[in-house]
Design an enzyme around this catalytic site. Sequence first.
Site, short mmCIF file in Angstrom:
data_model
loop_
_atom_site.label_atom_id
_atom_site.label_comp_id
_atom_site.label_asym_id
_atom_site.label_seq_id
_atom_site.Cartn_x
_atom_site.Cartn_y
_atom_site.Cartn_z
N HIS A 142 0.88 -1.17 0.00
CA HIS A 142 0.00 0.00 0.00
C HIS A 142 0.92 1.22 0.00
CE1 HIS A 142 -2.74 3.01 1.76
NE2 HIS A 142 -3.74 2.22 1.42
N ASP A 219 3.67 -4.01 7.78
CA ASP A 219 2.41 -3.26 7.74
C ASP A 219 1.29 -4.25 8.06
OD1 ASP A 219 0.03 -2.11 7.01
OD2 ASP A 219 0.77 -1.29 5.11
N GLN A 222 -3.92 -4.87 7.24
CA GLN A 222 -4.90 -5.87 6.78
C GLN A 222 -4.86 -7.16 7.60
OE1 GLN A 222 -7.31 -5.34 4.67
NE2 GLN A 222 -6.64 -3.37 3.92
N LYS A 245 -9.96 -0.60 10.88
CA LYS A 245 -10.16 -1.81 10.06
C LYS A 245 -10.48 -3.01 10.94
CE LYS A 245 -6.91 -0.36 6.48
NZ LYS A 245 -7.71 0.16 5.37
N CYS A 385 -4.64 2.21 -3.69
CA CYS A 385 -3.40 2.81 -3.17
C CYS A 385 -2.23 1.84 -3.30
CB CYS A 385 -3.55 3.26 -1.72
SG CYS A 385 -4.83 4.47 -1.49
#
Length: 428
Positions: A142, A219, A222, A245, A385
């Site tokens: 991303h 990261d 998700q 999220k 993104c």
Amino acid sequence: MTDMASQTHNDPVTAPPRAVGLDIERVKADFPILTQQINGHRLVYLDSAATSQKPREVINAILEYYRKMNSNIHRGLHTLAERATEAYEATRVHTARFVGGVQPEEIIFTRGTTESINLVAYTWGEQNISKGDEILVSEMEHHANFVPWFELARRKGAIIRKLPITLCGHLDLSEIDTLINEKTKLVAVSHMSNVFGTINPIRDIAAKAHEKGALILADGAQASPHLPIDLRALGVDFYAFSSHKMLGPTGVGVLYGRKELLEAMPPFNFGGEMINQVGFDKVTFADLPNKFEGGTPNIADVIAFEAALSYLEGLGMENVHAHETAITKYALERLSEIQGLEIQGPQDTAERGSAISFTDPDIHPHDISTFLDYKGIAIRAGHHCAQPLMKFLGKVATARASFYIYNDTADVDALVDALREMRRYFGV
Ligand code: 7TS
């Protein structure tokens, strides 16, 4: 709601139970937004990779805070300030436990994953990256885990190297032993791709990075909503994720950093709350974690994030993952019945999460999204993104359906039926 037993289409797919591991009707009933009709249809929300919906517990926690506790934290000596400070710090302790039992002072609250990664780039990065150093960034990142490193490299004269991907949606690790070398200072890689859904082998990559003396930032935007997370077992140095999220409010992010790294890093935002002593001759900074939380933080939403963590723990992250794996498997099978639809990412649900990107050879992703919206189905369309990934695919955009705890096989069926109707509508 369509029951699997009353399915009308002819298809060979054996449907799993509507939910695996979760009491789906109870879960759905906890999300007030889902009772809505959109364009005359039951809302089918398949855009949780962008942001999840919020259970009543989280919404109530925000209201309760403003009704009963509102005051600034860490500075007041009155009862309300003490209550708010206690609740805010309780979220930190809970977050530390949620990610596998790290130390609470290793958890820094930010505004989101983007800010967490920028914090590292502007503090650790400014201090540790020099001309000629290399930062290895995967091709499936991303922009939040790409642009901060690109800009840091530009400021410092450092080099961005690409960890490539394969057409199946995996990282291509065949050259990893040369891509990570003595010049590598940092490896930046997502734990789970927001386009392919791929779950990346973070533990192995972390071991490779550490062998060469590099650090790794994963990261987790998700992954944290969907997988049980154990940061110590993953062996990461930094891990970033967002409350919104994972059922929590917007405006709250988390940065985990190993304590010795955070202690050595300079502050990010200078001002109130993050200091020890301030004088015209000298300023000293607060200890962790306050050093990185200058100014009044997002108190209400941090406190409500705790309700989200409790909700997820109440379900059990193993159950969350099992449910989503079953839904994803069913969705992959059902979507593959639609002629021409190109589905991205790994087919094996052991290697992926529940974000499924797809394209139709004849219909632009924006038109797919608009058509589905007429049917009450919310998906995302665009480059997500992740333009380097789109470039690799040779596409400008994909459509993406992403599933969470409140989705069931009826939602998958609604998506597939609507996609079929769309193809008829467009005459393809
Ligand atoms: N990293 C990943 C892997 C993401 O999917 C996102 C948001 C971010 C970072 C940024 O998180 P933020 O909370 O700071 O905005 N992804 C998406 C998406 O896929 N669609 O909308 C937002």
